[in-house]
Design an enzyme around this catalytic site. Structure first.
Site, PDB file in Angstrom:
ATOM      1  N   CYS A 146      -0.875   4.405 157.489  1.00  0.00           N
ATOM      2  CA  CYS A 146       0.260   3.555 157.112  1.00  0.00           C
ATOM      3  C   CYS A 146       1.454   4.418 156.700  1.00  0.00           C
ATOM      4  CB  CYS A 146      -0.179   2.634 155.974  1.00  0.00           C
ATOM      5  SG  CYS A 146       1.013   1.371 155.529  1.00  0.00           S
TER       6      CYS A 146
ATOM      7  N   CYS B 245       2.178  11.051 150.485  1.00  0.00           N
ATOM      8  CA  CYS B 245       2.449  10.199 151.652  1.00  0.00           C
ATOM      9  C   CYS B 245       2.540  11.036 152.920  1.00  0.00           C
ATOM     10  CB  CYS B 245       3.716   9.389 151.448  1.00  0.00           C
ATOM     11  SG  CYS B 245       5.223  10.373 151.431  1.00  0.00           S
TER      12      CYS B 245
HETATM   13  S1  SF4 Z   1       2.686   3.802 150.205  1.00  0.00           S
HETATM   14 FE1  SF4 Z   1       2.064   4.369 152.261  1.00  0.00          FE
HETATM   15  S2  SF4 Z   1       0.113   3.247 152.518  1.00  0.00           S
HETATM   16 FE2  SF4 Z   1       1.157   2.260 150.848  1.00  0.00          FE
HETATM   17  S3  SF4 Z   1       2.293   0.569 151.820  1.00  0.00           S
HETATM   18 FE3  SF4 Z   1       3.676   2.350 151.616  1.00  0.00          FE
HETATM   19  S4  SF4 Z   1       3.592   3.350 153.573  1.00  0.00           S
HETATM   20 FE4  SF4 Z   1       1.777   2.015 153.428  1.00  0.00          FE
END
Ligand code: SF4
Length: 252
Positions: free
Chosen positions: A130, A244
């Site tokens: 993600c 991230c």
């Molecule tokens: S922090 Fe990373 S895993 Fe969590 S919603 Fe945001 S982009 Fe997605």
């Protein structure tokens, strides 16, 4: 501000001034968390028109978009937002924030795949994937024409941030001018400058926990004062307290 703090401010500004002198194409990354805000203020004092960009996601709290708008106006940041989304968030649109929308097809396809296999959201079971799609890829787009970028990473935020350096090279220069600042110093600096914090930092939960590191809404929880700030990120996943990817990956 007391002397130790003034020394740190002077040191941070010198780092920024050095990189501004040597790199022509440079910008500050701002998530609109407390560390980013301190970094933007420092950078703007060194270089009043330095560019500011922000990687936003569809999962950021609405308060982040509202705070971005307030700070953009207050500090005349002229921020450029990059995000994987099919439309510009309403509050950004209403306030004329420049947003570069990036294609959503791959993200939507991978969300569907994960939900089909696990019956859960992508950020619950595959947060690395993600973040890769919503943060790392837009960050690559944001820095593709830069020689250097400046960010608010600090080495006391958590276990993954202890070994960074003030100047790094990951395809382009990456500058961490407040690397040695503490959480309290960041808060004190912003207070001294009269800059309000993102409202989530002011929430105190009944058990005393607070939001001390701010990210996307599903991946941000409050932590106790004795914990590392970043332990409140990706709690309950293998990525808890982690990264991230924009600080660990080569962006160019
Ligand atoms: S922090 Fe990373 S895993 Fe969590 S919603 Fe945001 S982009 Fe997605």
């Amino acid at each position: 501000m007391y002397k130790k703090m003034l020394d740190k401010v002077a040191h941070s500004k010198k780092i920024i001034a050095d990189v501004v002198r040597t790199c022509r194409r440079i910008a500050v990354a701002c998530s609109f968390g407390k560390d980013s805000m301190a970094t933007v203020l420092l950078a703007r004092e060194v270089h009043p028109s330095i560019n500011v960009f922000s990687i936003m996601t569809v999962f950021k709290p609405k308060e982040t978009f509202e705070y971005l708008v307030r700070m953009n106006k207050l500090l005349n940041l002229n921020v450029k937002v990059y995000m994987v989304a099919s439309e510009v968030p309403q509050v950004l649109k209403e306030n004329g924030i420049e947003v570069k929308l990036l294609p959503t097809e791959r993200f939507e396809r991978e969300c569907t795949e994960v939900e089909t296999v696990y019956g859960k959201k992508i950020y619950e079971v595959e947060p690395d994937r993600c973040c890769e799609l919503l943060k790392v890829e837009p960050a690559k787009e944001a820095v593709k024409n830069l020689d250097a970028w400046i960010c608010g990473l600090r080495n006391t935020e958590g276990r993954t941030r202890k070994d960074y350096r003030e100047i790094e090279f990951r395809g382009l220069l990456k500058v961490n001018p407040i690397l040695n600042w503490t959480e309290d110093e960041v808060r004190a600096y912003l207070a001294a400058k009269g800059i309000e914090l993102h409202p989530w930092y002011n929430m105190v939960f009944p058990d005393g926990r607070r939001i001390r590191s701010l990210g996307c809404e599903p991946c941000t929880v409050p932590v106790y004062d004795w914990q590392d700030e970043r332990e409140g990120r990706w709690e309950g996943t293998s990525k808890c307290g982690g990264e991230c990817g924009i600080h660990t990956r080569r962006l160019k």
